[in-house]
Enzyme design. Structure first.
Site, PDB file in Angstrom:
ATOM      1  N   HIS A  27       3.043  -1.421  -4.143  1.00  0.00           N
ATOM      2  CA  HIS A  27       3.751  -0.279  -3.774  1.00  0.00           C
ATOM      3  C   HIS A  27       4.368   1.381  -3.629  1.00  0.00           C
ATOM      4  CE1 HIS A  27      -0.236  -0.032  -1.763  1.00  0.00           C
ATOM      5  NE2 HIS A  27      -0.508  -1.029  -1.392  1.00  0.00           N
ATOM      6  N   ASN A  99      -5.589   1.665   3.291  1.00  0.00           N
ATOM      7  CA  ASN A  99      -5.454   1.988   2.056  1.00  0.00           C
ATOM      8  C   ASN A  99      -6.440   3.560   2.076  1.00  0.00           C
ATOM      9  OD1 ASN A  99      -3.646   0.570  -0.025  1.00  0.00           O
ATOM     10  ND2 ASN A  99      -5.417  -0.928  -0.775  1.00  0.00           N
ATOM     11  N   TYR A 309       4.757  -9.426   4.541  1.00  0.00           N
ATOM     12  CA  TYR A 309       5.384  -8.790   3.892  1.00  0.00           C
ATOM     13  C   TYR A 309       6.871  -8.715   4.974  1.00  0.00           C
ATOM     14  CZ  TYR A 309       1.321  -5.643   2.501  1.00  0.00           C
ATOM     15  OH  TYR A 309       0.454  -5.192   2.077  1.00  0.00           O
TER      16      TYR A 309
HETATM   17  C1  HEM Z   1      -2.638 -11.112  -0.121  1.00  0.00           C
HETATM   18  C2  HEM Z   1      -3.069  -9.887  -0.182  1.00  0.00           C
HETATM   19  C3  HEM Z   1      -1.527  -9.046  -0.341  1.00  0.00           C
HETATM   20  C4  HEM Z   1      -0.311  -8.700  -0.218  1.00  0.00           C
HETATM   21  C5  HEM Z   1       0.139 -10.870  -0.948  1.00  0.00           C
HETATM   22  C6  HEM Z   1       0.391  -8.055  -0.429  1.00  0.00           C
HETATM   23  C7  HEM Z   1       1.581  -7.730  -0.573  1.00  0.00           C
HETATM   24  C8  HEM Z   1       2.425  -6.356  -0.795  1.00  0.00           C
HETATM   25  C9  HEM Z   1       3.926  -6.233  -0.735  1.00  0.00           C
HETATM   26  C10 HEM Z   1       4.952  -7.552  -1.290  1.00  0.00           C
HETATM   27  C11 HEM Z   1       4.013  -4.936  -0.335  1.00  0.00           C
HETATM   28  C12 HEM Z   1       5.783  -4.455  -0.148  1.00  0.00           C
HETATM   29  C13 HEM Z   1       5.890  -4.653   0.768  1.00  0.00           C
HETATM   30  C14 HEM Z   1       7.635  -3.589   0.862  1.00  0.00           C
HETATM   31  O1  HEM Z   1       8.159  -4.281   0.899  1.00  0.00           O
HETATM   32  O2  HEM Z   1       7.448  -2.381   1.355  1.00  0.00           O
HETATM   33  C15 HEM Z   1       3.037  -4.482  -0.129  1.00  0.00           C
HETATM   34  C16 HEM Z   1       2.715  -2.738  -0.152  1.00  0.00           C
HETATM   35  C17 HEM Z   1       1.872  -2.278   0.741  1.00  0.00           C
HETATM   36  N1  HEM Z   1       0.603  -2.905   0.761  1.00  0.00           N
HETATM   37 FE1  HEM Z   1       0.245  -4.746   0.316  1.00  0.00          FE
HETATM   38  N2  HEM Z   1      -0.410  -6.670   0.326  1.00  0.00           N
HETATM   39  C18 HEM Z   1      -2.031  -7.226  -0.182  1.00  0.00           C
HETATM   40  C19 HEM Z   1      -3.073  -6.654   0.094  1.00  0.00           C
HETATM   41  C20 HEM Z   1      -3.086  -5.827   0.213  1.00  0.00           C
HETATM   42  C21 HEM Z   1      -4.452  -4.512   1.060  1.00  0.00           C
HETATM   43  C22 HEM Z   1      -5.740  -5.231   1.026  1.00  0.00           C
HETATM   44  C23 HEM Z   1      -4.558  -3.572   1.266  1.00  0.00           C
HETATM   45  C24 HEM Z   1      -4.920  -2.708   1.968  1.00  0.00           C
HETATM   46  C25 HEM Z   1      -5.770  -2.835   2.619  1.00  0.00           C
HETATM   47  C26 HEM Z   1      -2.790  -3.005   1.124  1.00  0.00           C
HETATM   48  C27 HEM Z   1      -1.847  -2.086   1.737  1.00  0.00           C
HETATM   49  C28 HEM Z   1      -0.465  -1.863   1.454  1.00  0.00           C
HETATM   50  C29 HEM Z   1       0.744  -0.877   1.461  1.00  0.00           C
HETATM   51  C30 HEM Z   1      -0.355   0.301   1.872  1.00  0.00           C
HETATM   52  C31 HEM Z   1       1.902  -1.399   0.990  1.00  0.00           C
HETATM   53  C32 HEM Z   1       2.809  -0.065   0.965  1.00  0.00           C
HETATM   54  C33 HEM Z   1       3.669   0.141   2.470  1.00  0.00           C
HETATM   55  C34 HEM Z   1       4.325   0.890   2.443  1.00  0.00           C
HETATM   56  O3  HEM Z   1       4.431   2.465   2.582  1.00  0.00           O
HETATM   57  O4  HEM Z   1       5.304   0.720   2.267  1.00  0.00           O
HETATM   58  N3  HEM Z   1      -2.066  -4.653   0.068  1.00  0.00           N
HETATM   59  N4  HEM Z   1       1.942  -5.093  -0.101  1.00  0.00           N
END
Ligand code: HEM
Length: 415
Positions: A27, A99, A309
């Site tokens: 993201h 999301n 996270y």
């Molecule tokens: C096991 C599954 C998942 C893993 C390991 C994962 C991991 C991550 C990581 C490492 C980041 C970056 C965090 C940062 O540097 O701030 C991220 C961002 C994000 N993830 Fe996931 N994610 C997963 C599934 C999902 C799902 C299912 C959703 C939504 C329902 C989601 C929504 C988001 C969003 C919205 C961000 C960005 C947040 C922001 O704007 O800072 N992720 N994810």
């Protein structure tokens, strides 16, 4: 207990010298704004969380993002969008990191890394690799619902303002008497849903990189503050044990007839960041940031995210994050037993295509179905390996027999 919105805005406490902040590993492309959440309903029977009590207003930070898109990618490209909300409550920060889709591709955290690879691969570095993508989707049939959603109009919202947001996972609410409930969050856009066609999106992508960010900023500058109506579906705790479906399966929605939307409040974005780096890019959204009255569910994907996270944040925003170490990293009193934990991992592979079929048959109108078909046909025509293309056609047969047949004949006509 009510909160009056006195929690400090992040901009009031910028790090002394934030220094270079590495971009998010996922993201990474995004933007956002600040505003407030105001309750309009009374859900105190279901949660003791201070921010959801009647007559409560708290400040929020919201960040929208592309999920696959990289730092320099075009915001008009078809993609799932991140919709992350940070509520600044008297009890600390509560992050709803969702999301713009009510479901996700997967429900088993073990397959997440392969999904990321499949979605990010480019043939010879420039052309998107549809072979790899469809190879992954068709060998993971639980993706069917999200794939149908993504390839429909919903995959290219006209702007961040014209899309809904979802918590997607099932979460837990606990009321003042200690009674537990399962909830799903829905943030419905008050601007109305609007999409771009592939042609419109391509035309924008040809000339603009950040049109969604620009649209949000301009709307707020004009005083057209976007808002979302926040509602929840509430499931009595024991239903998750007895319902015919798995209440924790991230690839499925709950039936609205059985679990209707209950209005909680309104989310309004009324301020553009003065300093995008400090106020938006440095914001660290973590599914582990709960406040009393709200907790996790045994959804394995959610539990994996709760663990992931904050570790990344320690790397990315280090000191800034450490200064806010009051955030509870560990799930607050999870509360479920072995039976529910087992149930959360009991998936019915025979049921993977039903809700995808419902979306195609019942939710889309004829014109929407036609646009979906055109998108699918154009992607399948790009696939090089005939075995993968055949699997993709069978995948659509299973989503909807009539739609599958139509797609097959159109793909044959263009190949
Ligand atoms: C096991 C599954 C998942 C893993 C390991 C994962 C991991 C991550 C990581 C490492 C980041 C970056 C965090 C940062 O540097 O701030 C991220 C961002 C994000 N993830 Fe996931 N994610 C997963 C599934 C999902 C799902 C299912 C959703 C939504 C329902 C989601 C929504 C988001 C969003 C919205 C961000 C960005 C947040 C922001 O704007 O800072 N992720 N994810």
């Amino acid at each position: 207990m009510t909160s009056t919105g006195t929690a400090p805005r992040r901009a009031d406490h910028p790090a002394a010298d934030p220094g270079p902040v590495p971009v998010r590993i996922r993201h990474s492309k995004g933007g956002g704004a600040l505003g407030f959440f105001q309750t309009t309903g009374d859900v105190s029977a279901f949660t003791a969380a201070s921010l959801f009590q009647p007559d409560t207003r708290v400040d929020v930070v919201v960040r929208f993002s592309a999920t696959v898109g990289f730092r320099g990618s075009r915001e008009a490209w078809r993609d799932l969008r991140g919709f992350a909300v940070k509520f600044l409550t008297d009890d600390g920060e509560y992050d709803l990191v969702g999301n713009n889709s009510p479901v996700f591709f997967l429900r088993d955290e073990a397959t997440f890394a392969s999904l990321v690879v499949a979605h990010k691969m480019y043939r010879d570095g420039t052309v998107f690799d549809y072979d790899r993508l469809w190879d992954f989707w068709t060998t993971h049939p639980e993706t069917a619902h999200q794939v149908a959603w993504l390839l429909s109009d919903r995959g290219i919202p006209r702007s961040w303002r014209h899309q809904d947001g979802f918590g997607s996972h099932t979460y837990q609410w606990v009321n003042a008497a200690g009674e537990r409930f399962w909830v799903k969050y829905h943030l419905r856009t008050d601007q109305g849903i609007a999409y771009l066609t592939d042609e419109q999106a391509d035309a924008i992508a040809d000339t603009e990189v950040d049109h969604q960010r620009a649209d949000l900023r301009a709307a707020i500058d004009r005083g057209e503050n976007p808002s979302w109506t926040v509602s929840v579906q509430v499931m009595p705790y024991e239903d998750a044990r007895t319902d015919a479906f798995n209440a924790f399966d991230l690839t499925k929605v709950w039936p609205r007839a059985e679990y209707p939307l209950i209005e909680v409040g309104t989310l309004v974005l009324d301020r553009n960041p003065d300093d995008e780096l400090a106020e938006i890019e440095q914001a660290a959204f973590a599914p582990s940031s709960f406040v009393p009255g709200i907790g996790p569910s045994p959804d394995p994907m959610l539990l994996s995210r709760i663990d992931a996270y904050w570790r990344f944040h320690q790397h990315r925003v280090k000191e800034e994050y450490a200064r806010r170490a009051a955030v509870p990293f560990a799930p607050v009193d999870a509360g479920w037993d072995e039976d529910l934990a087992r149930r959360a991992r009991s998936w019915d592979p025979d049921d993977d295509f039903r809700q995808a079929g419902d979306l195609v048959r019942r939710v889309l109108d004829d014109a929407g179905r036609e646009r979906l078909r055109a998108t699918v046909v154009s992607q399948l025509a790009e696939i090089v390996d005939p075995a993968i293309r055949e699997r993709a056609l069978l995948f659509w047969d299973r989503i909807d027999v009539a739609e599958g047949a139509e797609i097959r004949s159109q793909v044959q006509a263009v190949r």
